[in-house]
Design an enzyme around this catalytic site. Sequence first.
Site, short mmCIF file in Angstrom:
data_model
loop_
_atom_site.label_atom_id
_atom_site.label_comp_id
_atom_site.label_asym_id
_atom_site.label_seq_id
_atom_site.Cartn_x
_atom_site.Cartn_y
_atom_site.Cartn_z
N ASP A 312 1.03 -1.25 0.09
CA ASP A 312 0.02 -0.17 -0.09
C ASP A 312 0.89 1.33 0.09
O ASP A 312 2.11 1.32 0.13
CB ASP A 312 -0.92 -0.01 1.04
N ASP A 355 -5.95 2.21 -1.05
CA ASP A 355 -4.79 2.51 -1.43
C ASP A 355 -3.96 0.93 -1.48
O ASP A 355 -2.77 0.76 -1.57
CB ASP A 355 -3.75 3.09 -0.69
#
Length: 441
Positions: A312, A355
């Site tokens: 991420d 994300d």
Amino acid sequence: MVEKYSLEILNRPDLFYQLINNMTDLVFLTKVNQDKSLSYVILNKPAKDLYGLTNESFGRPIEEVLPSNAYHIIKRKYEEAIEKKQPIKYEDMVIVSPLLQTNNHGIIYWESTITPVFNQDGVCTHLLAIVRNLTEQREKENEIQRIKDRLELVWNSVADVMFTFDKNEDIVSVNKAFEKLLGWKAEDLVKDKSISFIPEDDKEDLRKFIERVKNGETVTSHEVKRIPKSGEMIYFLGSFSPLYDQNGDWDGGVVAYKNITERKKYEDKLKELALHDPLTGFPNRTYFSQCLKIEMEKAKLSKLLLSVFALDIDHFKEINDTYGHDIGDEVLKEFAKRVKRAIRKNDFLARIGGDEFVILIPELTEKTKVVEMADRIQQCLGDEWIIANEKIKITSSIGISFYNQFDSEEKTLFKNADLALYEAKKKGRNNYQIYNDQKNG
């Protein structure tokens, strides 16, 4: 004895007239007078009934007893027979009075045979006309032609592509939709047997369809691909039906193709949307899970390593809060592009939410390869980022798990990669960690 008996019959006018009056054909014996005028000397009953002639019609010039249009046709044909000095045959169509109509149109079709009779000096003295009524036969032929014309109109009016083939599996006819959509006419396909609109991967299915049609079966609603003259693939819903000859034997088939290309594109688009992240265009969690299951099965057979990366964007919430969600979206798209460039062509990158991204890395020969890959990802992310004229520093934390015991499940691989990712965050972010049973346990 036979000759004498035959001669007696010929000398009996009553028997002669009885015979010709019972004939269905019309009999006209016409005398050619010295002044070249024509007059009837013998007419059977069907001949007299045709024009409403009586006994008073005999001996009079035929132009006086016949309708004008009929007279001119007959006179011309009689003169032709005399000139050629041999029998002639012709067909004609006449419109008769309502009293004599045998069909709804008042039209009679005739086939006439005119035989000139010459004397010993070579002068034509008589003309024998035998006229056969072809009305019923012609009306049947006309009806068949009307049906053919109607079928051809329907054949060429339908929007679906259609063609017929014979028992040798050669194309016989195609409709206008075929010519318009696929680009070939029937004569093109007949002349050049090398023309094929069947893709190689569809030929085996077509062979099966034809075998079923040969056995009298109608095959409906099968999705097929066909290649037009332009070369751009067209998708159809195909139906295949048998054709039979007049004896009931299989004589080929008829094929109808309904163009479903636009529908197919729409369905493919829906599938694409269902399996891809709308923001980045990369595969989503569902697509990733499908591929992971397939690669896990392959790994069992090949005994090669399989790895999953969970990664991420560090401090992504702060990026959204500082620059706004629009720039945050641009960061996600650029992040996906950079990571994709850093991995191998056959590696699989997906966005699974927010994300969060995952990478599927199949067919590894050794574990050290993932370390090299993780380094490349970190390096490509370290290059300068300018989003909407804003300089932004982007780093990523990466967790790595392996499928090498061939006994763990898909969710275990995800979980192990997530645990390793959590470890990377504990170590200050912007690094990668490999899952270790004892360390992460």
